[in-house]
Every structure is written in structure tokens, then in C-alpha cells.
Scaffold this motif. Structure first.
Motif, PDB file in Angstrom:
ATOM      1  N   ASP A 184     -28.024   6.515  58.743  1.00 39.72           N
ATOM      2  CA  ASP A 184     -27.431   5.297  58.197  1.00 39.72           C
ATOM      3  C   ASP A 184     -26.163   5.663  57.430  1.00 39.72           C
ATOM      4  N   VAL A 185     -25.051   5.030  57.727  1.00 38.95           N
ATOM      5  CA  VAL A 185     -23.770   5.353  57.119  1.00 38.95           C
ATOM      6  C   VAL A 185     -23.572   4.661  55.759  1.00 38.95           C
ATOM      7  N   ARG A 186     -24.353   3.642  55.454  1.00 41.85           N
ATOM      8  CA  ARG A 186     -24.147   2.886  54.209  1.00 41.85           C
ATOM      9  C   ARG A 186     -24.176   3.745  52.952  1.00 41.85           C
ATOM     10  N   PRO A 187     -25.125   4.678  52.789  1.00 36.97           N
ATOM     11  CA  PRO A 187     -25.096   5.510  51.575  1.00 36.97           C
ATOM     12  C   PRO A 187     -23.827   6.357  51.470  1.00 36.97           C
ATOM     13  N   LEU A 188     -23.311   6.833  52.592  1.00 33.74           N
ATOM     14  CA  LEU A 188     -22.097   7.647  52.570  1.00 33.74           C
ATOM     15  C   LEU A 188     -20.875   6.845  52.162  1.00 33.74           C
ATOM     16  N   LEU A 189     -20.879   5.567  52.458  1.00 35.56           N
ATOM     17  CA  LEU A 189     -19.746   4.699  52.110  1.00 35.56           C
ATOM     18  C   LEU A 189     -19.936   3.984  50.776  1.00 35.56           C
ATOM     19  N   GLY A 190     -21.040   4.271  50.098  1.00 34.55           N
ATOM     20  CA  GLY A 190     -21.303   3.605  48.820  1.00 34.55           C
ATOM     21  C   GLY A 190     -21.666   2.148  48.985  1.00 34.55           C
ATOM     22  N   LEU A 191     -22.230   1.797  50.131  1.00 40.58           N
ATOM     23  CA  LEU A 191     -22.560   0.396  50.417  1.00 40.58           C
ATOM     24  C   LEU A 191     -24.066   0.135  50.380  1.00 40.58           C
ATOM     25  N   ASP A 192     -24.808   0.982  49.676  1.00 42.07           N
ATOM     26  CA  ASP A 192     -26.259   0.834  49.646  1.00 42.07           C
ATOM     27  C   ASP A 192     -26.775   0.264  48.326  1.00 42.07           C
ATOM     28  N   ASP A 193     -25.886  -0.318  47.533  1.00 41.63           N
ATOM     29  CA  ASP A 193     -26.297  -0.953  46.276  1.00 41.63           C
ATOM     30  C   ASP A 193     -27.123  -2.193  46.545  1.00 41.63           C
ATOM     31  N   VAL A 194     -27.957  -2.523  45.576  1.00 39.15           N
ATOM     32  CA  VAL A 194     -28.661  -3.795  45.598  1.00 39.15           C
ATOM     33  C   VAL A 194     -27.824  -4.760  44.770  1.00 39.15           C
ATOM     34  N   ILE A 195     -27.504  -5.896  45.333  1.00 38.17           N
ATOM     35  CA  ILE A 195     -26.690  -6.886  44.634  1.00 38.17           C
ATOM     36  C   ILE A 195     -27.521  -8.124  44.390  1.00 38.17           C
ATOM     37  N   LEU A 196     -27.609  -8.508  43.117  1.00 35.86           N
ATOM     38  CA  LEU A 196     -28.300  -9.737  42.753  1.00 35.86           C
ATOM     39  C   LEU A 196     -27.262 -10.837  42.591  1.00 35.86           C
ATOM     40  N   ASP A 197     -27.479 -11.948  43.220  1.00 36.08           N
ATOM     41  CA  ASP A 197     -26.577 -13.093  43.102  1.00 36.08           C
ATOM     42  C   ASP A 197     -27.262 -14.092  42.173  1.00 36.08           C
ATOM     43  N   LEU A 198     -26.786 -14.171  40.923  1.00 36.10           N
ATOM     44  CA  LEU A 198     -27.417 -15.002  39.904  1.00 36.10           C
ATOM     45  C   LEU A 198     -26.530 -16.173  39.530  1.00 36.10           C
ATOM     46  N   THR A 199     -27.158 -17.245  39.116  1.00 31.76           N
ATOM     47  CA  THR A 199     -26.443 -18.399  38.596  1.00 31.76           C
ATOM     48  C   THR A 199     -26.990 -18.684  37.210  1.00 31.76           C
ATOM     49  N   ALA A 200     -26.101 -18.882  36.258  1.00 27.49           N
ATOM     50  CA  ALA A 200     -26.525 -19.189  34.888  1.00 27.49           C
ATOM     51  C   ALA A 200     -26.041 -20.580  34.520  1.00 27.49           C
ATOM     52  N   THR A 201     -26.842 -21.270  33.745  1.00 21.38           N
ATOM     53  CA  THR A 201     -26.435 -22.592  33.272  1.00 21.38           C
ATOM     54  C   THR A 201     -25.453 -22.441  32.112  1.00 21.38           C
ATOM     55  N   ALA A 202     -24.750 -23.488  31.796  1.00 21.66           N
ATOM     56  CA  ALA A 202     -23.703 -23.440  30.769  1.00 21.66           C
ATOM     57  C   ALA A 202     -24.235 -23.023  29.398  1.00 21.66           C
ATOM     58  N   ASN A 203     -25.493 -23.307  29.128  1.00 20.07           N
ATOM     59  CA  ASN A 203     -26.047 -22.957  27.814  1.00 20.07           C
ATOM     60  C   ASN A 203     -26.534 -21.504  27.767  1.00 20.07           C
ATOM     61  N   ARG A 204     -26.366 -20.763  28.823  1.00 23.05           N
ATOM     62  CA  ARG A 204     -26.828 -19.366  28.873  1.00 23.05           C
ATOM     63  C   ARG A 204     -25.687 -18.414  29.213  1.00 23.05           C
ATOM     64  N   ALA A 205     -24.636 -18.455  28.416  1.00 24.29           N
ATOM     65  CA  ALA A 205     -23.495 -17.561  28.634  1.00 24.29           C
ATOM     66  C   ALA A 205     -23.911 -16.096  28.534  1.00 24.29           C
ATOM     67  N   ASP A 206     -24.982 -15.806  27.787  1.00 28.04           N
ATOM     68  CA  ASP A 206     -25.467 -14.434  27.668  1.00 28.04           C
ATOM     69  C   ASP A 206     -25.943 -13.881  29.017  1.00 28.04           C
ATOM     70  N   ALA A 207     -26.300 -14.766  29.937  1.00 34.67           N
ATOM     71  CA  ALA A 207     -26.793 -14.331  31.240  1.00 34.67           C
ATOM     72  C   ALA A 207     -25.665 -14.123  32.245  1.00 34.67           C
ATOM     73  N   LEU A 208     -24.436 -14.142  31.788  1.00 40.59           N
ATOM     74  CA  LEU A 208     -23.302 -13.936  32.682  1.00 40.59           C
ATOM     75  C   LEU A 208     -22.831 -12.479  32.706  1.00 40.59           C
ATOM     76  N   SER A 209     -23.536 -11.593  32.028  1.00 40.02           N
ATOM     77  CA  SER A 209     -23.165 -10.179  32.028  1.00 40.02           C
ATOM     78  C   SER A 209     -24.365  -9.336  32.442  1.00 40.02           C
ATOM     79  N   MET A 210     -24.076  -8.119  32.864  1.00 40.20           N
ATOM     80  CA  MET A 210     -25.156  -7.220  33.268  1.00 40.20           C
ATOM     81  C   MET A 210     -26.085  -6.910  32.095  1.00 40.20           C
ATOM     82  N   VAL A 211     -25.531  -6.654  30.929  1.00 38.86           N
ATOM     83  CA  VAL A 211     -26.359  -6.365  29.764  1.00 38.86           C
ATOM     84  C   VAL A 211     -27.159  -7.605  29.373  1.00 38.86           C
TER      85      VAL A 211
END
Length: 147
Positions: free
Chosen positions: A4-31
Motif C-alpha cells: 500500500d503506497v498511502r503510508p509512504l505518501l503520508g496519506l494514512d491519517d485518520v481524519i474526523l469530520d466534525l461539526t460544532a454548534t455556535a455555542n461550542r467554540a471550544d470544539a473547533l480545535s484539536m485540543v
């Protein structure tokens, strides 16, 4: 059959697609997301502490003019000199792309990365450009509501 070539190209990350409501600005960052997950699961939150940074007063001066200190109670600025504008390291470019952000330059990219990781907006300014536009050797940054 090949590997599999994905690890060699750095394309093997897991990506989470999250949506936060306006009252949860704290959830807009990784930390912020990590804190929320730790709180929900009872897991241990492990965030590395940044090292000490020594700041020395430079010959260049920076003035901050805040139009409404009640609306903007904190705005911090500093001058960083002798910065070479260049492409970001590949690891940083890859992380920004994974987050849907187009890499631009080392200075712009690190401000975007800090925003994505910590939820802390940063802005970098070109001091020489500000001085030339203002026809002054003093750096002044104004903070106001956009009209």
C-alpha cells in the motif's frame, strides 16, 4: 501484489469530520475536541507543555491601539525579527491539507496550525510593509470593529 503506497505518501491519517454548534467554540480545535472526548470517556488528557521562550526587548517598537477595550480586553503583539519567508516543512503542509487548509508559507501556515490545534486565532503582519504604508519607522496595529 505490491504494498500500500498511502503510508509512504503520508496519506494514512485518520481524519474526523466534525461539526460544532455556535455555542461550542471550544470544539473547533484539536485540543478542544480532545478535552471533550476525555470528559465524555473519562480518559486521561495528555497535552505537552510548551518550553520556555525568552523575549528580549528589540530596537523596533510596536504600539497597539485598541478602539474598544471592553469589546477587546486582550490583544497581545510582539515583534519577531529576522524571519525568512519560505515553504513550510512537508509535515506541516500535510497536516494543513488534511484539515482542508491550503499551505501558503511558513509564517502563515504556523498561524493557521495554531488556530486548528488550540483554537487561538493569530495574525502575522509584515513589519516592513506596515512601515512603508504608514511612512513611519514605528509599528502600530489598530484593533477596531470593521464597519
Amino acid at each position: 501484489m505490491g504494498s500500500d503506497v498511502r503510508p509512504l505518501l503520508g496519506l494514512d491519517d485518520v481524519i474526523l469530520d466534525l461539526t460544532a454548534t455556535a455555542n461550542r467554540a471550544d470544539a473547533l480545535s484539536m485540543v478542544g475536541v480532545a478535552r471533550e472526548v476525555a470528559a465524555l470517556t473519562g480518559g486521561k488528557l495528555s497535552i505537552s507543555e510548551p518550553g520556555e521562550v525568552s523575549i528580549t526587548k528589540s530596537a523596533g517598537s510596536l504600539t497597539l491601539k485598541i478602539a474598544d477595550t471592553q469589546a477587546c480586553p486582550a490583544y497581545i503583539g510582539t515583534v519577531i525579527e529576522q524571519v525568512k519567508i519560505a515553504p513550510s516543512p512537508e509535515w506541516l503542509q500535510q497536516r494543513l491539507r488534511a484539515a482542508g487548509v491550503r499551505p501558503i508559507s511558513n509564517v502563515v501556515d504556523i498561524t493557521n496550525y495554531v488556530l486548528l490545534e488550540w483554537g487561538q486565532p493569530l495574525q502575522a503582519f509584515d513589519g516592513d510593509r506596515i512601515k512603508s504604508v504608514a511612512s513611519s519607522q514605528n509599528l502600530t496595529i489598530g484593533v477596531r470593529f470593521d464597519q
